[in-house]
Enzyme design. Structure first.
Site, PDB file in Angstrom:
ATOM      1  CB  ALA A   1      17.658 124.029  45.693  1.00  0.00           C
TER       2      ALA A   1
ATOM      3  CE  LYS B   1       9.121 127.203  46.207  1.00  0.00           C
ATOM      4  NZ  LYS B   1       9.136 126.191  47.300  1.00  0.00           N
TER       5      LYS B   1
ATOM      6  CG  ASP C   1      26.304 130.211  53.232  1.00  0.00           C
ATOM      7  OD1 ASP C   1      25.251 130.702  52.766  1.00  0.00           O
ATOM      8  OD2 ASP C   1      26.840 130.628  54.280  1.00  0.00           O
TER       9      ASP C   1
ATOM     10  CB  CYS D   1       6.443 128.760  53.348  1.00  0.00           C
ATOM     11  SG  CYS D   1       7.825 128.260  54.395  1.00  0.00           S
TER      12      CYS D   1
END
Length: 476
Positions: free
Chosen positions: A243, A248, A293, A373
């Site tokens: 995150a 987002k 994790d 990305c």
């Protein structure tokens, strides 16, 4: 005309990418010559910044029109009489677009020089001033108040504290030094403020340092699409698996009207703390962030875990965002990537581990949005093809809004499946040369079209989970 050279890559990395973009399906769909032209254009576009700065309005605290008015006032402070438009995106109603002017080619280079690191240089090209930690070297006699030319050390070869540098450097524009060379290199070790205030950058974009921090969040346009595609509803339980820094996550919470629960995971504590800080600044209370994790987020028995936190029981979430760790090859501007081929290709196995966990944590009827990305076929379309083969419970879904182009051929997906993906590819639009005069004449529709095309390289896939996976999913 391009003002910067194409992104510098290791030969084996460039060859790997080229083979991917010139795959058999891609060549047969157009021609080898066209596929090569598109690939070379992409490498050139990656070294230049997008045409627009994109800000997302925090609709939890203010209306878009109110925040747009505040932003126009701020731009007037920064640019005086120059009229810089702020355009609301029609398909992303909480997103405002601010065009960048440039590249400006007639800036006179100064005798005094400052060399900055590549990351700092990339930030300057998107409107930032030069902060002291980003300064690598400065001319011998630089004093506070001097007009200084700023260069980026794109290959990381300049030695800290050097008085001159003759290696590969790229001119970013001029600025006024806030400090002397002595202040920077012999002063306090924790200096963090502005070192060079940019006055003549090659690309002129607003500076957003501490500007309306509770009302706006700087985010690349494709990143703002992700939460809209997820379509979260008030009262739902949402997981954002990777995150930080929380763009987002906070967008999702705002779209849910801060009603429900958004669980955010990241395995680096400093990033989790930054995410919590961002959520607090934006006034969002439905977010719970954990340093954890995400590959271990599935609860294997009923005894382990933090109360209310990870790991989680199977099928605990209505919707999941997996903005996966990736090679980041779509980021712009990026003039050099020093990664080895092994590093670039190391993300696919990790992404598959995360997808295994995501599928098991998602409720039947739930939505999983996968994004990166990067521009590689292996981390995008190949992952979609693998997921559909590995998890019969998953169905690819059309996306709303559909702003990016369709997926790239080469992974064995059908044309119908490719149309359900979004690949943002900056090679599809030529380099823009925007000045204040042309901005005044630009039509709103043209600016929106440009924002949709001339952005970072990005990928989005949306899946629906059609049936339960309570029986163990096999690792493949």
């Amino acid at each position: 005309m391009y003002v910067f050279p194409k992104i510098s890559l290791r030969p084996e990395v460039e060859n790997y990418l080229k083979e991917s973009f010139l795959n058999e399906e891609a060549v047969s769909a157009s021609s080898r010559q066209e596929a090569e032209r598109k690939f070379e254009t992409l490498l050139l576009r990656l070294s230049h910044p997008p045409s627009m700065t994109t800000v997302r309005v925090n609709t939890h605290l203010g209306s878009v029109q109110h925040v747009r008015g505040l932003l126009l006032e701020e731009l007037q402070k920064q640019f005086g009489e120059s009229s810089i438009p702020v355009v609301q995106h029609p398909a992303l109603p909480d997103v405002l677009l601010i065009p960048m002017t440039g590249p400006r080619k007639n800036i006179e280079r100064q005798q005094g020089e400052v060399i900055v690191g590549a990351q700092c240089g990339n930030a300057v090209l998107r409107g930032a001033h030069v902060y002291v930690p980003g300064i690598v070297s400065a001319s011998k006699f630089m004093k506070a108040g001097d007009v200084i030319s700023v260069y980026s050390d794109i290959n990381g070869k300049c030695k800290k504290g050097a008085k001159e540098f003759d290696g590969t450097k790229v001119f970013l524009g001029n600025g006024i030094s806030e400090l002397s060379r002595k202040d920077i290199f012999n002063g306090l070790p924790d200096l963090k403020g502005i070192g060079i205030r940019m006055t003549e950058p090659i690309y002129l974009s607003p500076s957003f340092d501490n500007v309306l921090p509770s009302y706006i969040f700087l985010q690349n346009l494709p990143s703002t699409v992700v939460a809209h595609v997820l379509d979260p509803q008030p009262g739902e339980k949402i997981l954002d698996m990777c995150a930080a820094p929380g763009g987002k996550t906070t967008h999702t919470a705002a779209l849910m009207q801060d009603k429900g629960e958004v669980i955010a995971l990241d395995k680096i504590l400093t990033k989790v703390n930054k995410l919590k800080q961002n959520a607090s600044l934006l006034g969002l209370h439905s977010i719970r962030a954990f340093c954890f994790d995400a590959t271990k987020a599935l609860k294997l028995d009923t005894t382990d875990g933090i109360e209310g936190g990870p790991p989680f029981l199977p099928e605990s979430f209505d919707r999941i965002i997996l903005d996966a760790p990736c090679s980041g090859m779509g980021q712009r501007p990026n003039m050099a990537c020093t990664w080895t081929l092994k590093e670039v290709t190391s993300y696919q196995p990790l992404q598959r581990k995360l997808l295994h966990v995501a599928v098991q944590l998602l409720k039947p009827g739930g939505v999983l949005v996968y994004s990166t990305c990067t521009i590689t076929l292996a981390e995008n379309e190949e992952q979609v093809a693998w997921a559909l083969r590995t998890f019969p419970c998953l169905q690819l879904q059309p996306q709303e809004p559909q702003i990016g182009g369709e997926g790239m051929v080469g992974a064995g997906l059908t044309l119908e499946q490719l149309k359900q993906l979004q690949r943002f590819d900056p090679s599809v639009v030529p380099l823009q040369n925007m000045d204040t005069d042309s901005l005044g004449e630009a039509r709103r529709e043209d600016m929106i079209w440009l924002a949709n095309k001339d952005c970072i390289g990005f990928f989005i896939a949306k899946f629906l989970k059609c049936q339960s996976t309570k029986a163990k999913v096999s690792q493949k």
